[in-house]
Structures are given as C-alpha cells and as structure tokens.
Scaffold this motif. Structure first.
Motif, PDB file in Angstrom:
ATOM      1  N   TYR A   1      -4.459   7.638  22.474  1.00  0.00           N
ATOM      2  CA  TYR A   1      -4.381   8.161  21.107  1.00  0.00           C
ATOM      3  C   TYR A   1      -3.073   8.935  20.967  1.00  0.00           C
TER       4      TYR A   1
ATOM      5  N   ARG B   1       8.734   6.146  12.282  1.00  0.00           N
ATOM      6  CA  ARG B   1       7.482   6.289  13.035  1.00  0.00           C
ATOM      7  C   ARG B   1       7.802   6.146  14.518  1.00  0.00           C
TER       8      ARG B   1
ATOM      9  N   SER C   1       7.133   6.127  18.689  1.00  0.00           N
ATOM     10  CA  SER C   1       6.057   5.556  19.496  1.00  0.00           C
ATOM     11  C   SER C   1       6.157   6.079  20.918  1.00  0.00           C
TER      12      SER C   1
ATOM     13  N   ARG D   1      -5.992  -2.465  18.554  1.00  0.00           N
ATOM     14  CA  ARG D   1      -5.305  -1.332  17.932  1.00  0.00           C
ATOM     15  C   ARG D   1      -6.012  -0.872  16.660  1.00  0.00           C
TER      16      ARG D   1
ATOM     17  N   THR E   1      -4.983   1.084  13.343  1.00  0.00           N
ATOM     18  CA  THR E   1      -3.769   1.565  12.684  1.00  0.00           C
ATOM     19  C   THR E   1      -3.911   1.548  11.162  1.00  0.00           C
TER      20      THR E   1
ATOM     21  N   ASN F   1      -0.107   5.084   7.343  1.00  0.00           N
ATOM     22  CA  ASN F   1       0.227   6.429   7.835  1.00  0.00           C
ATOM     23  C   ASN F   1      -1.036   7.291   7.875  1.00  0.00           C
TER      24      ASN F   1
ATOM     25  N   SER G   1      -5.795  -5.634  14.094  1.00  0.00           N
ATOM     26  CA  SER G   1      -4.890  -6.313  13.158  1.00  0.00           C
ATOM     27  C   SER G   1      -5.553  -6.823  11.871  1.00  0.00           C
TER      28      SER G   1
ATOM     29  N   VAL H   1       2.161   2.843  21.767  1.00  0.00           N
ATOM     30  CA  VAL H   1       1.294   3.270  20.672  1.00  0.00           C
ATOM     31  C   VAL H   1       2.109   4.160  19.733  1.00  0.00           C
ATOM     32  N   SER H   2       2.114   3.788  18.469  1.00  0.00           N
ATOM     33  CA  SER H   2       2.912   4.530  17.486  1.00  0.00           C
ATOM     34  C   SER H   2       2.258   5.855  17.131  1.00  0.00           C
TER      35      SER H   2
ATOM     36  N   SER I   1       0.311   8.477  15.177  1.00  0.00           N
ATOM     37  CA  SER I   1      -0.863   8.304  14.315  1.00  0.00           C
ATOM     38  C   SER I   1      -1.473   6.907  14.464  1.00  0.00           C
ATOM     39  N   GLU I   2      -1.759   6.555  15.689  1.00  0.00           N
ATOM     40  CA  GLU I   2      -2.370   5.268  16.020  1.00  0.00           C
ATOM     41  C   GLU I   2      -3.203   5.447  17.279  1.00  0.00           C
TER      42      GLU I   2
ATOM     43  N   LEU J   1      -5.275   2.967  20.569  1.00  0.00           N
ATOM     44  CA  LEU J   1      -5.345   1.639  21.192  1.00  0.00           C
ATOM     45  C   LEU J   1      -6.379   1.654  22.321  1.00  0.00           C
TER      46      LEU J   1
END
Ligand SMILES: *[C@@H]1O[C@H](CO)[C@@H](O)[C@H](O)[C@H]1NC(C)=O
Ligand SMILES: *[C@@H]1O[C@H](CO)[C@@H](O)[C@H](O)[C@H]1NC(C)=O
Ligand SMILES: *[C@@H]1O[C@H](CO)[C@@H](O)[C@H](O)[C@H]1NC(C)=O
Ligand SMILES: *[C@@H]1O[C@H](CO)[C@@H](O)[C@H](O)[C@H]1NC(C)=O
Length: 465
Positions: free
Chosen positions: A373, A384, A386, A406, A408, A411, A426, A455-456, A458-459, A461
C-alpha cells in the motif's frame, strides 16, 4: 537506443523510491490473527429494517462472504438503540416519525419482527439494546425475544457509548448489575463496554465475577470527526504511519480482553464521526480501510464493524441510496488479500514510512499473498510518484513469474458516486446494486533474483505467491 534507456532510467529514479523487503518463511511472533469476519458491518438500529429492504445490503455482504469463505458478522445498534423501546404488540419491525427523512428519530418503538429480520442475516448478529432509559424490564423482554428468535445471535449490548453522558465508575457498576440481572433470562451472552473514548480495561477488571456473563468487549473508533462541521483531512486519514500510530491504542485493551478469555472488537467504526465528512466517500477512504483493517488485526482487534448509518444521509456508508461507494472497493480488496485461507497477517515495513507491505499466511504457516500500500497522497495535482518494492525470502523463487492485482483510481479524492472510475484488477467495478461487474485482470510480475512490483502514490497491490 542507448540514449533512450538512459532517459528511462533517469525518469525512473526521479519518480520512484525503492524498498527491499524480506518475507519471513513462517509467521513472525508479532503476526496478527485473522478472524473469519475481520471486516464486519454495524447497522444503525432504527435503520436496520430498512437496510434489509435494500438489494445492496445482501449483495455487498455476500461479496465479502464469498471472498472470505464465511458470512459477515453484523452488529445492529448505535445511538438510536438507546432511544428504542420494545413493544411486543407492534406488528411492524420499527415505528417512528421524523420531520426530515435525513434525520434519525429521537425516539422509536420496535416489535418482535425486528428480530425475525435479524434472524435472517447470514452471519453472527450482535444486537444493541437500551440501557440509557433505565427500563430493565423492557430491555429484558426484548433480549428474551431476540434469544428465542435468532439462532444466529452472537451477543447483546446494553447501552451505546455511555461515556458520552456518564462517568466511568457509575457505568462499570451499572454494566455489572445489568449483566447479573439479565443473564438470569438470556444467559452469558453480553458484549460489554461499547465505549467511544474510554479505555475498556478498567471495565474488564471492575466486572469481577460478572465477567462470566460477557462474550466480547467493544470499543468504538473514528479516527476523525465531522461533527458540527469539523474539518477532516484525507491525507492524514490514509497515511500509513498515522494509521499505525492511531491503531496502536487498541493493543493494551485487546490484550486485557483476551487475557480474560473474551473477544475484542471495534464494535462500531468508520472514518469520521457524525455520519462522515467529505473525505469519507473517497478512494482515499477505501485505501484507509485496507490499511486500518490490517493494522487492527495486528493490534489484536478480532473484528472491525464498519458502521452504516441513516440511509441517504451517510457519507461513510458503503451502499445506500447511491451507487456502491468507493470505500467498498477497499473492503473487497482487503477481503481478497485475507482470502478464504488467510489465518495470520504480518507487517513487513517498519511502520514509519508511507509505503506499507504485508504478508498473509495460511493455516500451514505458508506465505500466500503480499500486499503493498503506497499511502503517499496523490490528489490529482503534479506528478504521481511510485515506489518499487522488491521482495525476497518467503519461498519466493529466484526466477519465474507471479501475478498481481491492483486497486487504483484517478486520485485519492476520486468518488464513485461522482462518476469516478475506481477499479480492481484494471477492469473490475461494482454496479449500483453491489454486483461485481467487468473483468478483474491479474498483472504478470517477473521474478528475477527478487520479486519487484511498482505501486503508485495512492494505490495498493496484491501479489499472489
Ligand atoms: C400487548 O397486548 C396484550 C393483549 O392484547 C396486552 O395485555 C398488553 O398490555 C400489551 N402490551 C403492551 C406493551 O402494549
Ligand atoms: C431472508 O433472506 C432471503 C435471502 O437472503 C430473502 O430472500 C428473504 O426474503 C428474507 N426474508 C425476510 C423475512 O426478510
Ligand atoms: C523505516 O523505513 C523507511 C522506508 O523504508 C526508512 O526510510 C526509514 O529509515 C526506516 N526507519 C527506521 C527507524 O528503520
Ligand atoms: C481527481 O480525480 C477526479 C476524478 O475521479 C477528477 O474529477 C479530479 O479533477 C481529479 N483531481 C485533480 C486535481 O485533477
């Protein structure tokens, strides 16, 4: 093409930070237990019968149940449990009047069919009854009816958040005397404390021999307040280090409770008090749920009952008179991480950074899934960033491939109820009735000396080991 790879490498270094994590081969001593209903739901007392008429109530709960392989525990209670009077002759489940449908009633009656509806919930149900009105006979009648009607009755609460208008010593004496009195009719089936702010440990010791009547202890928890227009802050809500720090307050209460042989729950929780604020329906709140649930488990919380309040006037609700909200995507995602086989969870980062890493173990003590996270706040402005995390150990082979999924959104402020597309894998989303639609796709992750994922901000996985 040398110039080109050089260009990519420098961009990568600018936008990324890199972390290396070793996965323990078996659960470390500080791993948390995963209850089969770690993510549970609390339904506001007066609104409960209406919730049973919403399609989303059963589809949302069934989604979580399917991901966990076990029905979702439900608590029915809240402020209005202490405004409610049982009427054994009432034919409807609940009766009240309000000036505005957005209001909660100042008083209400409920009848025997309230418990028939509760008996129809698929998971264990905890019912919150009235202590504030000090009508013990009426509460006893209601408790007996609940006990006789509900094969799924887990526990009965007596009163909600007494700390809002009482002192702790008086409350301890009152809980003790009510447990002693009502247990003669319904047995040892109570959920104690139900405190918003007080530490629950003093109650556990003050109950003395009356502790035998108690099954579980409940603390309520809202990291932020939206009462009276108080301002809320999404960046701090979803910050990993803030979540680690906030949830650490539950550890001692959980330990005291477990040592007394009882279960320890956040019996009512959500992002912000008073129905939630503008941060509550956002994708950032979905990410908060993922991290908060896992930190709850690590601090000894057996279940977190996320509150759903007045239908149609509830910012933090997962469903209601609007499409399935962004927070539910976090619920589904963390439920998938915990899975049907997860028994223990461990944190793999040090808890002070923005990027969290977790591992879930199955009952054979084998690591089965990882979760990353990235709580760096991305609100849509600027670039953004990562973070790349490389995992080794935990039986991860030195080469080959694994898969990942993921969670996502555009934002952290994105809201599904305002048209934003939050996705799992996705293409996976939920329709207005909480049915999973679209196709969730797993990404391939190459393993080359280690398992590296990016992982970007605010994402989140999940990696499947
Ligand atoms: C319920 O109805 C019975 C019989 O009609 C009556 O005796 C009793 O007083 C009623 N109870 C309440 C709480 O109204
Ligand atoms: C009980 O639940 C089932 C399915 O979950 C539903 O079809 C049925 O209408 C419910 N009954 C009542 C009385 O709510
Ligand atoms: C914790 O982890 C972060 C991120 O990897 C690192 O920057 C920080 O130095 C670590 N802190 C401690 C006390 O180890
Ligand atoms: C954040 O995402 C939403 C869509 O979910 C978009 O409407 C909003 O403009 C974005 N914020 C910024 C600052 O770009």
């Amino acid at each position: 093409m040398a110039w080109r790879s050089k260009f990519f490498i420098s961009v990568f270094l600018l936008a990324s930070t890199i972390q290396a994590i070793t996965v323990p081969t078996s659960p470390p001593s500080n791993a948390g237990n995963i209850d089969k209903s770690l993510v549970a739901v609390s339904l506001e007392f007066f609104a409960f019968p209406q919730y049973t008429t919403l399609v989303s109530t059963s589809t949302c709960l069934n989604n979580v149940a399917n991901l966990r392989g076990s029905p979702v525990a439900v608590r029915i209670g809240g402020t209005t449990q202490d405004r409610a009077t049982y009427d054994p002759n009432l034919s409807s489940a609940v009766e009240y009047s309000v000036d505005d449908p957005a209001d909660a009633p100042a008083s209400l009656n409920f009848g025997p069919s309230f418990f028939s509806l509760a008996a129809n919930m698929s998971g264990e149900v905890t019912v919150g009854l009235n202590r504030q009105l000090n009508n013990q006979g009426n509460t006893r009648d209601a408790a007996v009816q609940a006990k006789n009607t509900m094969p799924n009755l887990f526990a009965i609460e007596l009163g909600n958040e007494p700390d809002c208008d009482w002192n702790q010593n008086a409350d301890e004496a009152s809980e003790q005397s009510w447990f002693n009195a009502l247990s003669t009719s319904v047995g040892n089936i109570f959920q104690g404390a139900v405190y918003l702010g007080w530490d629950t440990s003093p109650l556990v010791s003050a109950l003395g021999s009356a502790i035998v009547h108690v099954k579980s202890i409940s603390r309520h928890s809202y990291p932020q307040s939206a009462c009276g227009g108080a301002s809320t802050d999404l960046r701090s809500l979803m910050s990993h280090s803030s979540i680690v720090s906030y949830t650490s307050q539950f550890k001692s209460g959980a330990t005291t409770t477990h040592n007394a042989g009882l279960r320890y729950f956040l019996g009512e929780t959500n992002s912000a008090t008073c129905g939630g604020g503008g941060i509550s329906p956002t994708f950032g709140a979905a990410l908060w749920i993922v991290d908060y649930v896992l930190q709850g488990a690590l601090n000894g919380v057996d279940r977190l009952y996320f509150h759903q309040g007045t239908i149609g006037n509830c910012q933090y609700c997962w469903w209601g008179r609007f499409t399935t909200g962004a927070p539910f995507y976090g619920v589904a995602f963390v439920s998938e991480f915990l899975g049907t086989d997860g028994t223990k969870v461990a944190m793999l980062d040090n808890g002070t950074g923005a990027v969290a890493s977790y591992v879930v173990y199955n009952s054979a003590n084998t690591p089965v899934r990882l979760l990353v996270y990235n709580s760096n706040y991305y609100d849509g402005t600027g670039t953004r960033s990562s973070t790349s995390v490389t995992f080794t150990g935990g039986g991860i082979p030195s080469s080959g491939a694994k898969t990942a999924k993921r969670l996502t959104a555009p934002n952290a402020t994105s809201r599904v109820d305002m048209g934003a597309r939050v996705t799992i894998g996705s293409g996976g989303t939920f329709d207005g009735n909480c049915n999973a639609i679209g196709t969730q796709v797993r990404e391939n992750v190459a393993v080359n000396g280690g398992l590296t994922v990016s992982v970007s901000a605010s994402e989140a996985l999940i990696v499947y080991l």
